[in-house]
Design a protein around this motif. Sequence first.
Motif, PDB file in Angstrom:
ATOM      1  N   THR A  79      94.621  90.780  99.207  1.00 37.44           N
ATOM      2  CA  THR A  79      95.641  89.781  99.545  1.00 37.44           C
ATOM      3  C   THR A  79      95.316  89.127 100.881  1.00 37.44           C
ATOM      4  O   THR A  79      95.063  89.816 101.872  1.00 37.44           O
ATOM      5  N   ILE A  80      95.329  87.818 100.891  1.00 34.72           N
ATOM      6  CA  ILE A  80      94.991  87.053 102.090  1.00 34.72           C
ATOM      7  C   ILE A  80      96.080  86.016 102.331  1.00 34.72           C
ATOM      8  O   ILE A  80      96.445  85.261 101.425  1.00 34.72           O
ATOM      9  N   LEU A  81      96.620  85.998 103.539  1.00 35.73           N
ATOM     10  CA  LEU A  81      97.645  85.038 103.908  1.00 35.73           C
ATOM     11  C   LEU A  81      97.063  83.959 104.817  1.00 35.73           C
ATOM     12  O   LEU A  81      96.237  84.243 105.681  1.00 35.73           O
ATOM     13  N   LEU A  82      97.515  82.723 104.627  1.00 34.58           N
ATOM     14  CA  LEU A  82      97.140  81.604 105.487  1.00 34.58           C
ATOM     15  C   LEU A  82      98.372  81.162 106.258  1.00 34.58           C
ATOM     16  O   LEU A  82      99.460  81.047 105.686  1.00 34.58           O
ATOM     17  N   ILE A  95     101.554  93.053 108.123  1.00 34.41           N
ATOM     18  CA  ILE A  95     100.760  94.245 108.378  1.00 34.41           C
ATOM     19  C   ILE A  95     101.380  95.446 107.662  1.00 34.41           C
ATOM     20  O   ILE A  95     100.688  96.238 107.022  1.00 34.41           O
ATOM     21  N   LEU A  96     102.693  95.585 107.757  1.00 37.81           N
ATOM     22  CA  LEU A  96     103.375  96.701 107.121  1.00 37.81           C
ATOM     23  C   LEU A  96     103.217  96.663 105.602  1.00 37.81           C
ATOM     24  O   LEU A  96     103.212  97.686 104.937  1.00 37.81           O
ATOM     25  N   LEU A  97     103.081  95.468 105.074  1.00 39.83           N
ATOM     26  CA  LEU A  97     102.876  95.309 103.633  1.00 39.83           C
ATOM     27  C   LEU A  97     101.407  95.483 103.255  1.00 39.83           C
ATOM     28  O   LEU A  97     101.031  95.315 102.107  1.00 39.83           O
ATOM     29  N   GLN A  98     100.581  95.769 104.240  1.00 35.32           N
ATOM     30  CA  GLN A  98      99.152  96.010 104.042  1.00 35.32           C
ATOM     31  C   GLN A  98      98.415  94.778 103.517  1.00 35.32           C
ATOM     32  O   GLN A  98      97.515  94.880 102.685  1.00 35.32           O
ATOM     33  N   THR A  99      98.799  93.627 104.026  1.00 37.77           N
ATOM     34  CA  THR A  99      98.029  92.428 103.732  1.00 37.77           C
ATOM     35  C   THR A  99      96.620  92.618 104.265  1.00 37.77           C
ATOM     36  O   THR A  99      96.433  93.095 105.381  1.00 37.77           O
ATOM     37  N   ASP A 100      95.623  92.231 103.471  1.00 41.59           N
ATOM     38  CA  ASP A 100      94.241  92.503 103.861  1.00 41.59           C
ATOM     39  C   ASP A 100      93.737  91.588 104.964  1.00 41.59           C
ATOM     40  O   ASP A 100      92.944  91.992 105.798  1.00 41.59           O
ATOM     41  N   GLU A 101      94.169  90.331 104.959  1.00 37.50           N
ATOM     42  CA  GLU A 101      93.712  89.382 105.980  1.00 37.50           C
ATOM     43  C   GLU A 101      94.841  88.416 106.304  1.00 37.50           C
ATOM     44  O   GLU A 101      95.645  88.071 105.440  1.00 37.50           O
ATOM     45  N   ILE A 102      94.883  87.977 107.569  1.00 42.13           N
ATOM     46  CA  ILE A 102      95.744  86.864 107.973  1.00 42.13           C
ATOM     47  C   ILE A 102      94.820  85.828 108.606  1.00 42.13           C
ATOM     48  O   ILE A 102      94.236  86.078 109.658  1.00 42.13           O
TER      49      ILE A 102
END
Length: 276
Positions: A79-82, A95-102
């Motif tokens: 999972t990658i957020l922009l 971060i708490l949701l363990q997103t792989d990248e921001i």
Amino acid sequence: MAAAKLLLVDDDETILLTLDIILRKHGFDVTIAATVTEALKRISSEVFDVLLSDLHMPGPGDGLTVVSAMRHANPKAVTILLSSFPQMDAAAQAILLQTDEILVKPMDVNMLVDAIKQRLAAGPTRVRIVESVATILERSTESTISDWYELVEKEESLMAIPMTFQLRSGHLPQVFLDLVLRLRSSKILGTKEIFSEAATEHGTTRRRQGYTAAMMVEESRMLQVSVFNTLQKNLANIDFSVVLIGVMTIADEIDSQLAQAMKSYLAESVVDALPA
């Protein structure tokens, strides 16, 4: 090898269509969604390898909602957020949701594609290393100084005084040691500054090297920019419970060191003005 299935979520139609075309050209099997609701429907009915979602979207839910759903339905997906304007509380939840990248927009397309491929190769993150601001600055001192020097090289007024890299940046390792020490101390913001012999020496040295007061201030401003850029690059690893006080402490300490350097700079100027 089958193309990686990627769910692209963004409420900006231009970005959505542009990235769709680009990612397809780079071999991804892309599915697009313009809303959180549409994304959730896709996630519940299809299996994906990658989620690439905007963090901030209008309407109910946001990128964090999509991440949470993807983690639940497709635990093997990365999972990658922009985000154009990362908000500290939102990033902390990510971060708490363990997103792989921001990743921060705007971003070079090639860098984005490389980031997706690298994350796919590494797989989804299950344990994230969270670091303090002090630890990040401590391990990033050398690269931050390099970034600072790149900014300096673009400033004609500073480069008008020829100087080696060592002469121009030699004071900075001690500045970073002082910053890390200050961040790890319990010194309250706004209290009387801690005397820095290095800052005092720096002011005297810069006066003898021919710097003006304005050049001293600009050099210090660039240092703050470089430090904050380093924190931005490490956004996914920052301990957000203390990041705000950390940023304020950095600004306070750099300003304090500038004030002490300017004090010795002006004292040296007075000595220079005395009759021989």
